[in-house]
Design a protein around this motif. Structure first.
Motif, PDB file in Angstrom:
ATOM      1  N   ASP A  75     -26.143 -22.955  17.065  1.00 49.67           N
ATOM      2  CA  ASP A  75     -24.916 -23.644  16.669  1.00 49.67           C
ATOM      3  C   ASP A  75     -25.139 -25.156  16.601  1.00 49.67           C
ATOM      4  OD1 ASP A  75     -23.581 -21.245  16.526  1.00 49.67           O
ATOM      5  OD2 ASP A  75     -22.676 -21.415  18.522  1.00 49.67           O
ATOM      6  N   ALA A  76     -25.966 -25.660  17.529  1.00 47.54           N
ATOM      7  CA  ALA A  76     -26.237 -27.098  17.541  1.00 47.54           C
ATOM      8  C   ALA A  76     -26.952 -27.523  16.259  1.00 47.54           C
ATOM      9  CB  ALA A  76     -27.070 -27.460  18.770  1.00 47.54           C
ATOM     10  N   ASP A  77     -27.925 -26.719  15.817  1.00 50.29           N
ATOM     11  CA  ASP A  77     -28.634 -27.031  14.575  1.00 50.29           C
ATOM     12  C   ASP A  77     -27.677 -26.973  13.377  1.00 50.29           C
ATOM     13  OD1 ASP A  77     -31.042 -27.504  15.761  1.00 50.29           O
ATOM     14  OD2 ASP A  77     -31.880 -25.517  15.344  1.00 50.29           O
ATOM     15  N   ARG A  78     -26.840 -25.946  13.367  1.00 53.72           N
ATOM     16  CA  ARG A  78     -25.886 -25.800  12.258  1.00 53.72           C
ATOM     17  C   ARG A  78     -24.973 -27.023  12.162  1.00 53.72           C
ATOM     18  NH1 ARG A  78     -24.193 -21.504  13.789  1.00 53.72           N
ATOM     19  NH2 ARG A  78     -25.514 -20.130  12.529  1.00 53.72           N
ATOM     20  N   LYS A  79     -24.499 -27.489  13.310  1.00 55.95           N
ATOM     21  CA  LYS A  79     -23.624 -28.656  13.332  1.00 55.95           C
ATOM     22  C   LYS A  79     -24.373 -29.900  12.875  1.00 55.95           C
ATOM     23  CE  LYS A  79     -20.546 -31.302  16.340  1.00 55.95           C
ATOM     24  NZ  LYS A  79     -19.942 -31.414  17.705  1.00 55.95           N
ATOM     25  N   ARG A  80     -25.628 -30.035  13.299  1.00 53.83           N
ATOM     26  CA  ARG A  80     -26.423 -31.207  12.921  1.00 53.83           C
ATOM     27  C   ARG A  80     -26.659 -31.242  11.417  1.00 53.83           C
ATOM     28  NH1 ARG A  80     -32.030 -31.772  12.712  1.00 53.83           N
ATOM     29  NH2 ARG A  80     -32.312 -29.770  13.772  1.00 53.83           N
ATOM     30  N   TYR A  81     -27.013 -30.101  10.834  1.00 59.32           N
ATOM     31  CA  TYR A  81     -27.239 -30.052   9.385  1.00 59.32           C
ATOM     32  C   TYR A  81     -25.936 -30.313   8.628  1.00 59.32           C
ATOM     33  CZ  TYR A  81     -31.715 -27.890  10.632  1.00 59.32           C
ATOM     34  OH  TYR A  81     -32.957 -27.631  11.151  1.00 59.32           O
ATOM     35  N   ALA A  82     -24.829 -29.769   9.128  1.00 58.57           N
ATOM     36  CA  ALA A  82     -23.539 -29.960   8.467  1.00 58.57           C
ATOM     37  C   ALA A  82     -23.127 -31.430   8.494  1.00 58.57           C
ATOM     38  CB  ALA A  82     -22.472 -29.094   9.143  1.00 58.57           C
ATOM     39  N   GLN A  83     -23.349 -32.095   9.630  1.00 60.29           N
ATOM     40  CA  GLN A  83     -22.982 -33.504   9.731  1.00 60.29           C
ATOM     41  C   GLN A  83     -23.826 -34.361   8.794  1.00 60.29           C
ATOM     42  OE1 GLN A  83     -23.471 -34.113  13.977  1.00 60.29           O
ATOM     43  NE2 GLN A  83     -21.273 -33.827  14.362  1.00 60.29           N
ATOM     44  N   ARG A  84     -25.123 -34.056   8.720  1.00 56.52           N
ATOM     45  CA  ARG A  84     -26.003 -34.810   7.824  1.00 56.52           C
ATOM     46  C   ARG A  84     -25.602 -34.590   6.364  1.00 56.52           C
ATOM     47  NH1 ARG A  84     -28.572 -39.164   6.326  1.00 56.52           N
ATOM     48  NH2 ARG A  84     -30.493 -38.786   5.158  1.00 56.52           N
ATOM     49  N   TRP A  85     -25.295 -33.353   6.006  1.00 53.00           N
ATOM     50  CA  TRP A  85     -24.887 -33.032   4.636  1.00 53.00           C
ATOM     51  C   TRP A  85     -23.560 -33.721   4.298  1.00 53.00           C
ATOM     52  CZ3 TRP A  85     -26.510 -31.950   0.154  1.00 53.00           C
ATOM     53  CH2 TRP A  85     -25.705 -31.327  -0.807  1.00 53.00           C
ATOM     54  N   ALA A  86     -22.621 -33.694   5.228  1.00 50.30           N
ATOM     55  CA  ALA A  86     -21.329 -34.346   4.993  1.00 50.30           C
ATOM     56  C   ALA A  86     -21.511 -35.841   4.776  1.00 50.30           C
ATOM     57  CB  ALA A  86     -20.389 -34.081   6.176  1.00 50.30           C
ATOM     58  N   GLN A  87     -22.391 -36.458   5.560  1.00 55.36           N
ATOM     59  CA  GLN A  87     -22.632 -37.882   5.414  1.00 55.36           C
ATOM     60  C   GLN A  87     -23.231 -38.211   4.047  1.00 55.36           C
ATOM     61  OE1 GLN A  87     -21.744 -40.363   7.479  1.00 55.36           O
ATOM     62  NE2 GLN A  87     -22.467 -41.776   5.905  1.00 55.36           N
ATOM     63  N   LEU A  88     -24.193 -37.404   3.611  1.00 56.99           N
ATOM     64  CA  LEU A  88     -24.796 -37.624   2.298  1.00 56.99           C
ATOM     65  C   LEU A  88     -23.783 -37.447   1.180  1.00 56.99           C
ATOM     66  CD1 LEU A  88     -28.281 -35.873   2.663  1.00 56.99           C
ATOM     67  CD2 LEU A  88     -27.814 -38.321   2.572  1.00 56.99           C
ATOM     68  N   MET A  89     -22.906 -36.453   1.295  1.00 57.42           N
ATOM     69  CA  MET A  89     -21.904 -36.213   0.265  1.00 57.42           C
ATOM     70  C   MET A  89     -20.878 -37.348   0.218  1.00 57.42           C
ATOM     71  SD  MET A  89     -22.740 -33.557  -1.381  1.00 57.42           S
ATOM     72  CE  MET A  89     -21.239 -33.194  -2.301  1.00 57.42           C
ATOM     73  N   ILE A  90     -20.516 -37.876   1.381  1.00 52.21           N
ATOM     74  CA  ILE A  90     -19.590 -39.009   1.422  1.00 52.21           C
ATOM     75  C   ILE A  90     -20.215 -40.219   0.740  1.00 52.21           C
ATOM     76  CG2 ILE A  90     -18.487 -40.682   2.969  1.00 52.21           C
ATOM     77  CD1 ILE A  90     -18.077 -38.347   4.940  1.00 52.21           C
TER      78      ILE A  90
END
Length: 239
Positions: A75-90
């Motif tokens: 779950d920690a990895d999933r959250k980390r990848y999601a946060q990085r992806w969200a930042q790039l999309m923003i």
């Protein structure tokens, strides 16, 4: 017979010629990992998943972060990848909107008060009492990179408070290119909240226009959804 320097140059050349693919692979992994914020091991796992599994399920252009997030081990990895992806999309949305503003200013500088597309020249179809009702939805069929489509959508978007919602249909995209449709929505300034609450929906045409309006020649096409009916609606009727 080769001298010392000649032998050294030959040796270096031979080594370089013998391992270009490995060196390029390492450089490629480093560059890709640096861009996405991923390690070399993570990039190798992306390549494995893309080659052995995701190629059957996803568009080839799916990002490494999405692949790792979908197949996250914790779950920690999933959250980390999601946060990085969200930042790039923003960050990308900010770049897209900045370019759109620059484009709009360029068009304004070139045309002044003139309109590039005259909506009054679009076909007019009279279909009886078609005044908009609060329960109606407007369906806009567009193609990407179509200025007339953008102009018509912007006109329709101003009517969003007068109808139940707006449905956008992309005529030139397949389901796998959904990301491109969302980029188009970013360019048009569609609020994510409007998509989430279905005030504006983003859809692939999938042959819908050909079924309900076979005489339509090309985008843009505006239609009115009233109950279970979808009928042509002329842009000139919009206030």
């Amino acid at each position: 017979m080769l001298g010392g320097n000649d032998a050294l140059e030959l040796s270096v050349t031979t080594i370089e010629q013998g391992m270009p693919s490995n060196s390029h692979q390492v450089q490629s992994e480093f560059t890709r990992g640096e861009h996405w914020g991923l390690s070399s091991n993570e990039i190798q796992r992306v390549d494995m998943l893309r080659r052995e599994f995701r190629r059957f399920l996803s568009d080839d252009r799916i990002s490494p972060l999405e692949i790792l997030g979908i197949h996250a081990r914790t779950d920690a990895d999933r959250k980390r990848y999601a946060q990085r992806w969200a930042q790039l999309m923003i960050e990308d949305a900010e770049r897209v909107l900045a370019f759109q503003r620059a484009y709009d200013e360029a068009v304004q500088d070139l045309l002044g008060n003139k309109s590039l597309v005259d909506l009054a020249q679009l076909p007019r179809r009279h279909t009886g009492d078609m005044s908009l009702r609060p329960t109606d939805r407007l369906a806009v069929f567009v193609t990407m990179n179509c200025h007339a489509c953008d102009v018509l959508f912007d006109r329709v978007a101003r009517m969003s408070t007068h109808v139940a919602g707006i449905d956008v249909y992309a005529l030139d995209l397949q389901q796998a290119n959904e990301r491109e449709l969302h980029r188009w929505a970013q360019f048009r300034g569609i609020p994510p909240a409007a998509v989430q609450n279905k005030r504006i929906t983003l859809n692939m045409d999938a042959g819908l226009l050909a079924r309900v309006h076979p005489r339509a020649e090309k985008a843009p096409v505006l239609m009115l959804r009233r109950g279970d009916r979808l009928v042509p609606y002329s842009p000139w009727r919009l206030p």
